[in-house]
Write an enzyme that holds these catalytic residues in place. Structure first.
Site, short mmCIF file in Angstrom:
data_model
loop_
_atom_site.label_atom_id
_atom_site.label_comp_id
_atom_site.label_asym_id
_atom_site.label_seq_id
_atom_site.Cartn_x
_atom_site.Cartn_y
_atom_site.Cartn_z
CB CYS A 44 -0.97 0.13 1.24
SG CYS A 44 -2.47 1.19 0.98
CB CYS A 101 -1.95 4.74 3.42
SG CYS A 101 -1.86 3.09 4.17
CB CYS A 135 -4.54 3.43 0.17
SG CYS A 135 -5.11 3.35 1.89
CE LYS A 161 -7.73 -1.61 4.37
NZ LYS A 161 -6.46 -1.41 4.18
NE ARG A 218 -6.79 4.49 9.03
CZ ARG A 218 -7.99 4.68 8.57
NH1 ARG A 218 -8.65 5.79 8.96
NH2 ARG A 218 -8.74 3.84 7.57
NE ARG A 264 -6.68 4.51 4.84
CZ ARG A 264 -5.80 5.41 4.90
NH1 ARG A 264 -5.80 6.33 4.12
NH2 ARG A 264 -5.08 5.29 5.86
CD GLU A 304 -14.29 -4.54 -4.26
OE1 GLU A 304 -13.33 -4.85 -4.86
OE2 GLU A 304 -14.48 -3.16 -4.39
CE LYS A 339 -7.30 -4.23 7.33
NZ LYS A 339 -6.55 -3.28 6.74
CB SER A 368 -5.32 -2.11 15.06
OG SER A 368 -6.04 -1.12 14.38
#
Ligand code: PBG
Ligand code: ZN
Length: 324
Positions: free
Chosen positions: A120, A122, A130, A195, A205, A217, A233, A248, A274
């Site tokens: 990525c 980002c 991203c 995602k 982050r 995002r 997707e 995710k 996270s």
């Protein structure tokens, strides 16, 4: 036959009986440990919002990877935090970039460990998005070109698997073509396919210094309420050449994971992100839940719903708890 002939409690009476009728077993083999890599040497700094998670310099990440491997975890996924950021995310595909150097060291010193790289921009862009920003929007096609070069640079450094997490359209196909053209036909793609633009990425982050400087995002990551779209997707990334498909976050999206398990005959990954990890630790710190049990319950649920690979910050600690 129902009660009293049928008594469901009969097979729950002892630990041994419960063990004999257990349908899902979490194993060390299911787990993937995320690792954050920073510049410098001798660095091992705690991430405040994720107890037990650290940011390591390249020399230190090797030691941590050895520990993770010794605990029986087969794979890690690397996230790089570069010293400098710019508009194009130049650090992302630099041959001597932070992730590229970490991969090379890990493959040299811990060769049996499967090294996956998050692909990525980002962490590398000064705006924190991203992809490449044009007229205040993330421009799809220029971003895909940069992402493909990033994946290629990871393969050149020795990555075993590349994992694009950006959610640009068409990036899996372009990454596949780029890898093949440059003689990396055997490097698999783990696609962050479904995602979601989630509130659960907050602690990550902080750790990765990848909070967008403007906007959010939502124009590229998925809208949380959409299940059909998530399946589309996943289907598209499979058609584009993904080898493993990811959903995710994990727990709030188990319905999508379970539907994906029915729909596709490829390995599935789920990212226990996270915020999911941080919530369990936060409640446990207050004495409100048994953190280790809650973590195991969460990861078992993710496996039960259909995940073959579980990316979790608790991989090493759970491997220690599970044993062989
Ligand atoms: C980068 C990336 C993110 C995560 C994995 N790769 C953050 C984001 O999309 O904002 C999140 C992981 C986590 O929260 O544990 N694209
Ligand atoms: Zn990103």
């Amino acid at each position: 036959m129902s009660f009293p002939a049928t008594r469901m409690r009969r097979l729950r009476r002892t630990a041994t009986l419960r063990r004999m009728v257990r349908e899902t077993r979490l194993s060390r083999d299911d787990l993937i440990q995320p690792l954050f890599v920073v510049e410098g040497s001798g660095v091992r700094e705690a991430v405040a919002s994720m107890p037990g998670v650290f940011r390591y310099s390249v020399d230190q990440v090797v030691d941590e990877a050895k520990r993770v491997t010794d605990l029986g975890v087969p794979a890690v996924i690397l996230f790089g935090i570069p010293a400098a950021k710019d508009g194009e995310g130049s650090g992302a595909d630099a041959a001597d970039g932070i992730v590229q150097r970490a991969v090379a060291s890990l493959k040299r010193d811990v060769p049996e460990l499967c090294v996956i790289t998050d692909v990525c921009l980002c962490e590398y862009t000064d705006h924190g998005h991203c992809g490449i920003v044009e007229a205040e929007e993330v421009a799809n096609d220029p971003s895909v070109d940069r992402l493909a070069l990033t994946a290629l640079s990871h393969a050149r450094a020795g990555a075993d698997v590349v994992a694009p997490s950006d959610m640009m359209d068409g990036r899996v196909a372009t990454i596949r073509r780029t890898l093949d053209e440059h003689h990396f036909p055997d490097v698999p793609i783990l696609s962050y396919a479904a995602k979601v633009a989630s509130a659960y990425y907050g602690p990550f982050r902080d750790a990765a210094e990848s909070t967008p400087r403007f906007g959010d995002r939502r124009a590229y990551q998925m809208d949380p309420p959409n299940r059909r779209e998530a399946l589309r997707e996943l289907e598209l990334d499979l058609e584009e050449g993904a080898d493993v498909l990811m959903v995710k976050p994990a727990l709030p999206y188990l319905d999508i994971l379970a539907a994906a398990r029915e729909a596709f005959n490829v390995p599935l990954a789920a990212y226990h992100v996270s915020g999911e990890y941080a919530m369990i630790h936060a409640a446990a710190e207050r004495g409100w839940i048994d953190g280790e049990r809650a973590m195991e319950e969460a990861l078992v649920a993710i496996k039960r719903a259909g995940a073959d690979w579980i990316l979790t910050y608790a991989a090493a600690s759970m491997a220690a708890r599970l044993g062989s």
